[in-house]
Write an enzyme that holds these catalytic residues in place. Structure first.
Site: not given
Length: 152
Positions: A96-99
């Protein structure tokens, strides 16, 4: 130990595949950024779609691989000394980091649908290596609503 090898060797193979794919992506990124410095934005959309797909795919493979390694260790996989606990904490949130992976996959799919439309309309650069395989025989690779295609 044969059962453990059967579980872990595919993960090891995926690790090497992701490593070399990442190296290729880094070279592609450098090539595109050099082009952008010169005012050439032609490959920017392709780089974005490729990076989005690679990030979504690789984070899924890594998180599943860590979980499989933990299961292969049995109860010991939950111990801090196994190292898997920290790996899990560091890498699983990367989905889920950066999208979020679902959003990234949708962005890649949008790019691919755009490419398919361009192929169908005959408006495509044949030197574009990421879709060049689609140009080999477009009648079988791209859906044509005017043709009845039996997909089974």
């Amino acid at each position: 130990f044969g059962l453990q090898q059967a579980r872990l060797f595919p993960i090891l193979a995926e690790t090497f595949a992701l490593h070399f794919t990442g190296k290729h992506m880094l070279n592609f990124y450098k090539e595109v950024t050099e082009g952008i410095k010169g005012g050439n934005f032609d490959q920017l959309a392709e780089m974005h779609a490729t990076a989005a797909a690679l990030k979504a795919y690789s984070t899924l493979i890594v998180s599943n691989g860590i979980e499989e390694c933990r299961k292969a260790c049995g109860g010991h996989g939950y111990l801090k000394v196994s190292g898997l606990v920290q790996l899990f904490a560091d890498y699983v949130p990367a989905c889920t980091y950066e999208g979020d992976n679902y959003v990234l996959i949708q962005q890649t799919a949008k790019h691919l649908f755009k490419m398919c439309t361009q192929i169908r309309n005959g408006d495509v650069n044949e030197d574009d290596e990421s879709i060049s395989y689609l140009l080999e025989n477009p009648d079988y690779r791209v859906y044509h609503p005017s043709k009845n295609v039996n997909w089974l």
